[in-house]
Design an enzyme around this catalytic site. Sequence first.
Site, PDB file in Angstrom:
ATOM      1  N   TYR A  41       4.587  -7.716   5.821  1.00  0.00           N
ATOM      2  CA  TYR A  41       5.970  -8.086   5.481  1.00  0.00           C
ATOM      3  C   TYR A  41       6.002  -9.192   4.421  1.00  0.00           C
ATOM      4  O   TYR A  41       6.799  -9.128   3.473  1.00  0.00           O
ATOM      5  CB  TYR A  41       6.676  -8.531   6.763  1.00  0.00           C
ATOM      6  CG  TYR A  41       8.152  -8.769   6.641  1.00  0.00           C
ATOM      7  CD1 TYR A  41       9.054  -7.711   6.623  1.00  0.00           C
ATOM      8  CD2 TYR A  41       8.670 -10.061   6.587  1.00  0.00           C
ATOM      9  CE1 TYR A  41      10.431  -7.927   6.540  1.00  0.00           C
ATOM     10  CE2 TYR A  41      10.040 -10.294   6.511  1.00  0.00           C
ATOM     11  CZ  TYR A  41      10.905  -9.222   6.486  1.00  0.00           C
ATOM     12  OH  TYR A  41      12.262  -9.448   6.407  1.00  0.00           O
ATOM     13  N   LYS A  47       7.651  -8.844   0.755  1.00  0.00           N
ATOM     14  CA  LYS A  47       8.765  -9.693   0.347  1.00  0.00           C
ATOM     15  C   LYS A  47       8.414 -10.559  -0.870  1.00  0.00           C
ATOM     16  O   LYS A  47       9.280 -10.862  -1.692  1.00  0.00           O
ATOM     17  CB  LYS A  47       9.232 -10.560   1.519  1.00  0.00           C
ATOM     18  CG  LYS A  47       9.930  -9.759   2.617  1.00  0.00           C
ATOM     19  CD  LYS A  47      11.075  -8.913   2.071  1.00  0.00           C
ATOM     20  CE  LYS A  47      11.982  -8.359   3.150  1.00  0.00           C
ATOM     21  NZ  LYS A  47      13.064  -7.512   2.609  1.00  0.00           N
TER      22      LYS A  47
END
Length: 251
Positions: free
Chosen positions: A152, A156
């Site tokens: 993640y 991001k």
Amino acid sequence: MSERKTAIVTGAGRGIGAAVAARLASDGLAVAVLDLTEESSADTVAAITEAGGTALAVGADVSDEESVTAAIAKVTSDLGAPTVLVNNAGILRDNLLFKMSVGDWDAVMGVHLRGAFLMARGVQEHMVAAKWGRIVNLSSTSALGNRGQSNYSAAKAGMQGFTKTLAIELGKFGVTANAIAPGFIQTDMTKATAERVGMDWEEFVKANAEAIPVKRGGVPEDIAHAASFFASEGAGFVSGQVLYVAGGPRD
């Protein structure tokens, strides 16, 4: 009166995406509420319609090229050429590095990065033709690193580099690209995180709020306000930026 603009918000069936879709609709845009299925977008569309706005439920897997192409064609046909795109769709597959599977890595990269790429590539021709466009990508404070989120966090952080490159490439066509990096926001996704770590939800919110300078958890509407600004006519000289909406400063 200028012609009404059309926006696409991905992952808009609930949480941040739903709040952003509702805000853009209240700003006067026609909004395509895109989620994995039309059914999962139904509540958001109903809320927008009841408030007097215009919305369309669109089912699509943002990580699938054909699905994205079909979705953009449907939006263009039913609502008008999209010139605002909010790439919000996202999933979590948290785990420590030594436990993380290739499938968990690929799934997160597929929805966040591949999805944002496919959506942006698909709508840019409409923006270039209109000589006006707004792309808003959802990043996260996790882009700065977060235990148990190597997939993640990498996705991001990648969203930020992707955003800055879009700003450079598309600027001469009147298209801006910016990213919003939320901190702790109270959504179903963070509730799932609380359950995963075995914490009571209220205690989880309280613990997170203690570490935030404004001493509260964020709500989806906090992100919707930022998206509304980036999508606005007045934000035409703001591009390639990453705005941390986290209740305090971030490096």
